[in-house]
Motif scaffolding. Structure first.
Motif, mmCIF file in Angstrom:
data_model
loop_
_atom_site.group_PDB
_atom_site.id
_atom_site.type_symbol
_atom_site.label_atom_id
_atom_site.label_comp_id
_atom_site.label_asym_id
_atom_site.label_seq_id
_atom_site.Cartn_x
_atom_site.Cartn_y
_atom_site.Cartn_z
ATOM 1 N N ARG A 67 -43.034 -42.506 94.241
ATOM 2 C CA ARG A 67 -42.371 -43.373 95.226
ATOM 3 C C ARG A 67 -41.844 -44.646 94.565
ATOM 4 N NH1 ARG A 67 -44.204 -48.399 97.020
ATOM 5 N NH2 ARG A 67 -46.322 -47.554 97.205
ATOM 6 N N VAL A 68 -42.646 -45.232 93.689
ATOM 7 C CA VAL A 68 -42.191 -46.452 92.988
ATOM 8 C C VAL A 68 -40.990 -46.145 92.102
ATOM 9 C CG1 VAL A 68 -42.874 -48.171 91.264
ATOM 10 C CG2 VAL A 68 -44.465 -47.532 93.076
ATOM 11 N N SER A 69 -41.044 -44.982 91.432
ATOM 12 C CA SER A 69 -39.919 -44.610 90.566
ATOM 13 C C SER A 69 -38.644 -44.427 91.386
ATOM 14 C CB SER A 69 -40.248 -43.325 89.806
ATOM 15 O OG SER A 69 -41.360 -43.515 88.959
ATOM 16 N N LEU A 70 -38.778 -43.799 92.566
ATOM 17 C CA LEU A 70 -37.601 -43.628 93.419
ATOM 18 C C LEU A 70 -37.077 -44.977 93.906
ATOM 19 C CD1 LEU A 70 -38.615 -40.515 95.561
ATOM 20 C CD2 LEU A 70 -36.903 -40.611 93.739
ATOM 21 N N GLU A 71 -37.963 -45.875 94.241
ATOM 22 C CA GLU A 71 -37.531 -47.201 94.662
ATOM 23 C C GLU A 71 -36.810 -47.906 93.529
ATOM 24 O OE1 GLU A 71 -41.072 -49.080 95.971
ATOM 25 O OE2 GLU A 71 -40.952 -48.269 98.009
ATOM 26 N N ASN A 72 -37.312 -47.745 92.305
ATOM 27 C CA ASN A 72 -36.651 -48.359 91.151
ATOM 28 C C ASN A 72 -35.273 -47.748 90.925
ATOM 29 O OD1 ASN A 72 -38.832 -50.026 90.673
ATOM 30 N ND2 ASN A 72 -39.798 -48.571 89.228
ATOM 31 N N LEU A 74 -33.320 -46.465 93.243
ATOM 32 C CA LEU A 74 -32.416 -47.011 94.271
ATOM 33 C C LEU A 74 -32.047 -48.458 93.962
ATOM 34 C CD1 LEU A 74 -34.070 -45.533 97.502
ATOM 35 C CD2 LEU A 74 -32.177 -44.619 96.155
ATOM 36 N N SER A 75 -33.031 -49.199 93.506
ATOM 37 C CA SER A 75 -32.754 -50.591 93.161
ATOM 38 C C SER A 75 -31.776 -50.684 92.001
ATOM 39 C CB SER A 75 -34.055 -51.310 92.811
ATOM 40 O OG SER A 75 -33.812 -52.633 92.399
ATOM 41 N N ASN A 76 -31.944 -49.790 91.008
ATOM 42 C CA ASN A 76 -31.036 -49.804 89.867
ATOM 43 C C ASN A 76 -29.613 -49.399 90.283
ATOM 44 O OD1 ASN A 76 -30.482 -49.983 86.975
ATOM 45 N ND2 ASN A 76 -30.330 -47.729 87.027
ATOM 46 N N LEU A 77 -29.502 -48.425 91.174
ATOM 47 C CA LEU A 77 -28.188 -48.031 91.676
ATOM 48 C C LEU A 77 -27.521 -49.187 92.439
ATOM 49 C CD1 LEU A 77 -28.862 -44.372 92.949
ATOM 50 C CD2 LEU A 77 -27.479 -45.046 90.969
ATOM 51 N N ASN A 78 -28.326 -49.892 93.207
ATOM 52 C CA ASN A 78 -27.817 -51.019 93.969
ATOM 53 C C ASN A 78 -27.321 -52.120 93.022
ATOM 54 O OD1 ASN A 78 -27.223 -52.869 96.037
ATOM 55 N ND2 ASN A 78 -29.340 -53.628 96.087
ATOM 56 N N TYR A 79 -28.130 -52.405 92.018
ATOM 57 C CA TYR A 79 -27.763 -53.467 91.075
ATOM 58 C C TYR A 79 -26.514 -53.085 90.285
ATOM 59 C CZ TYR A 79 -27.917 -56.347 86.879
ATOM 60 O OH TYR A 79 -27.579 -57.170 85.832
ATOM 61 N N SER A 80 -26.460 -51.839 89.832
ATOM 62 C CA SER A 80 -25.311 -51.422 89.036
ATOM 63 C C SER A 80 -24.040 -51.353 89.873
ATOM 64 C CB SER A 80 -25.588 -50.061 88.400
ATOM 65 O OG SER A 80 -26.711 -50.130 87.543
ATOM 66 N N SER A 81 -24.202 -50.931 91.139
ATOM 67 C CA SER A 81 -23.010 -50.822 91.984
ATOM 68 C C SER A 81 -22.451 -52.191 92.354
ATOM 69 C CB SER A 81 -23.332 -50.022 93.247
ATOM 70 O OG SER A 81 -24.255 -50.725 94.060
ATOM 71 N N GLN A 82 -23.296 -53.209 92.338
ATOM 72 C CA GLN A 82 -22.817 -54.554 92.652
ATOM 73 C C GLN A 82 -21.789 -55.029 91.626
ATOM 74 O OE1 GLN A 82 -26.148 -57.173 92.992
ATOM 75 N NE2 GLN A 82 -26.740 -56.417 95.035
ATOM 76 N N GLN A 83 -21.919 -54.549 90.380
ATOM 77 C CA GLN A 83 -20.959 -54.953 89.361
ATOM 78 C C GLN A 83 -19.600 -54.288 89.571
ATOM 79 O OE1 GLN A 83 -22.470 -55.066 85.299
ATOM 80 N NE2 GLN A 83 -24.559 -54.690 86.126
ATOM 81 N N LEU A 84 -19.571 -53.208 90.374
ATOM 82 C CA LEU A 84 -18.312 -52.546 90.690
ATOM 83 C C LEU A 84 -17.707 -53.047 92.004
ATOM 84 C CD1 LEU A 84 -19.203 -48.847 89.756
ATOM 85 C CD2 LEU A 84 -18.121 -50.573 88.323
#
Length: 594
Positions: A67-72, A74-84
């Protein structure tokens, strides 16, 4: 058909053992099995609880890590998508690219966007495929990797939605170079005066496989991902939990509860989605079963050790008992006390000593009984002699009286002298006499019988001079001659006495006649000590006296045999051990009565 009683009789020795070996085996086996069973039951209940808690705790810990890995992710996708996004460095360039109409400017912006996206991919290894796309025209812009045909994000399993972002559960990648499972995100960009623009971004091709790694559980596990609408977004157990269906969840099943042949465990995220682990009952109980096999192996080892100890104790006990049994058999066979061989076991050695003392006592008692029997036999012989001699004296004196009347007094002196010699020899002491002495007494006895019966007896005696030194039982020849006279001698009859060697250490005495003889049955009766025919005339005491004398003096070392037939005569043969006496005699052959 086997009856119940017969069946009970057959199985009884196995239920209630009688042999020492089986008793030892039964005792040690039960003394091992009963504690093992009790300890096993207690251990199983305790270990079952402990192992269940351990397994459950391990599953929850690993599931939490998922669960923590999945949250990470999603968080990484969110952070990376913010740069786009529009407020990011690359988002501003994409807006300028879409709104600029100058070809050169568009080309310069396109090169700059591609460079920035490649830089973003290289600095974030958890990001895989990403690109922009225009929803209405279905146009894909600036992909960092080759994209498969027919991109349709609306068909992807929605994981969760947050504002302008939509997260998708694990699904096949759109990367044309791979065929793996990824998680993805679409982010809507609010671009004024333009058709809807979206950002699509996937995780790395290996990231999902790493997150849902089954080896970390130590057993076979299947994962489920349940979205915020309680719908199964991803399923590794599609036969039981197909993707897209409503999931009952913990409210129905509960953590650690069984659904069919499977155990279900869940872990909730703060974002409203859940991750679940589905484990088969066999895999869940594998560790408990492994512990049970270990306990069973220890139990079998303990049982084997107990059987080995039973065998060792059996050998330790039976060896002394076997030696004791051997001592008992030796006494029954030899009746002699032998040297005592101890076993080294105090209890058995004590019994051996007591048995050895008892054996010696028994041997002494047996020897005393033999001595008593010998004395009894000797007294019986003396008693018979004492009873018979008066008859002999009476008959002899009666003969002398009639002889005196008929023939005058000329032969009285000779007759009385002969009688005195016979009485002196017969009433003399000692159990044995030399053959010379026995033959001299026999000659006097025959002379008296010739006077009594007024008949000349032809008695032929054959013995070599060196045999005259041998000793034989006293008064043994007279009963044999008397037996020949008693069964009758014809006018031309004779009695032959032959004495000689039979081997190196034995004497053979044979008395033969050609009289009326007897049947084999009568001959056999003569050898019996209590035969009634022993009451005879004259000085005779019968063949039973000879048999008893031989038995008393020589035991089984001497033998007597009678061969006779009606009208064919009788032969009596005696064989006994040789015994020398210091005496010389010049007689080589003696002939009595003629």
């Amino acid at each position: 058909m086997l009856r119940f009683s017969d069946w009970i009789r057959k199985v009884r020795p196995f239920i209630i053992p009688t042999s020492l070996k089986r008793k030892l085996v039964y005792v040690l086996v039960f003394s091992t099995l009963v504690p093992l069973l009790l300890i096993g039951m207690i251990s199983y209940m305790s270990m079952h609880t402990i192992l269940e808690k351990k397994i459950t705790s391990g599953i929850h810990s690993n599931l939490k890590q998922v669960r923590v890995s999945l949250e990470n992710v999603l968080s990484n996708l969110n952070y990376s998508s913010q740069q786009l996004a529009l407020d990011g460095r690359i988002g501003k360039d994409i807006y300028a690219y879409l709104t600029t109409e100058q070809p050169y400017g568009r080309k310069m912006l396109a090169g700059q966007i591609e460079t920035e996206m490649n830089l973003l991919t290289s600095t974030n290894p958890n990001i895989g495929l990403m690109f922009y796309y225009l929803k209405d025209s279905e146009q894909i812009l600036f992909p960092n990797l080759l994209v498969k045909d027919h991109f349709q994000p609306e068909r992807l399993p929605v994981f969760t939605e947050l504002q302008s972002m939509t997260y998708y559960g694990p699904h096949p990648t759109y990367n044309a170079h791979f065929n793996r499972t990824v998680m993805s995100l679409t982010r809507k960009m609010d671009v004024p005066d333009l058709e809807p623009l979206y950002i699509y971004m996937e995780t790395d091709n290996r990231l999902v496989d790493t997150i849902f790694n089954k080896l970390q559980y130590g057993m076979e596990v299947r994962h489920l991902v349940i979205d915020t609408d309680n719908r199964i977004a991803y399923s590794e157990q599609p036969d039981l939990f197909p993707a897209g269906t409503i999931f009952g969840g913990a409210a129905e099943q509960g953590n650690g509860k069984m659904i069919g042949d499977f155990y279900l465990f869940e872990e909730d995220s703060n974002q409203g989605w859940r991750v679940a682990a589905v484990i088969s009952a066999s895999a869940y109980k594998q560790e408990i079963f492994h512990w049970f096999l270990q306990f069973l192996a220890v139990a079998l080892l303990s049982l084997s050790v107990s059987l080995a100890f039973a065998w060792l104790i059996w050998r330790t006990v039976t060896r002394p008992l076997t030696r004791l049994n051997r001592e008992i058999r030796s006494m029954t066979q030899t009746q002699e006390a032998r040297g005592l061989q101890l076993t080294g076991t105090d209890e058995i050695d004590y019994s051996l000593r007591r048995f050895n003392d008892m054996q010696k006592t028994i041997v002494e008692l047996i020897e005393d009984i033999k001595q008593s029997e010998r004395k009894k036999s000797r007294l019986e012989v003396e008693k018979r002699i004492a009873q018979i001699n008066p008859h002999f004296v009476h008959n002899t004196l009666d003969t002398i009286r009639w002889q005196a009347r008929m023939n005058g007094q000329e032969d009285i002196d000779h007759l009385i002298s002969t009688l005195n010699r016979v009485l002196h020899y017969n009433l003399g002491k000692g159990e044995t006499a030399s053959i010379h002495e026995e033959l001299e007494a026999l000659k006097d006895y025959v002379a008296l019988q010739e006077v009594r019966y007024q008949f000349h007896f032809d008695i032929r005696i054959s013995v070599s001079p060196e045999q005259l030194m041998l000793r034989i039982p006293r008064f043994i020849l007279q009963p044999l001659i008397e037996n020949a006279l008693y069964h009758g001698i014809r006018d031309d009859g004779f009695i032959r006495v032959e004495i000689g060697r039979s081997g190196q250490e034995r004497i053979r005495i044979q008395v033969s006649d050609n009289g009326g003889g007897m049947t084999p049955e009568e001959a056999g009766q003569l050898l019996k000590e209590e035969h009634s025919s022993r009451r005879q005339q004259g000085m005779g005491i019968g063949i039973p006296y000879v048999v008893q004398s031989l038995k008393y003096q020589y035991g089984d070392a001497a033998s007597i045999d009678i061969q006779s037939a009606v009208d064919e005569g009788t032969t009596i043969a005696i064989t006994l051990p040789a015994d020398y006496v210091e005496e010389e005699n010049e007689h080589a052959s003696i002939r009595c009565g003629g």
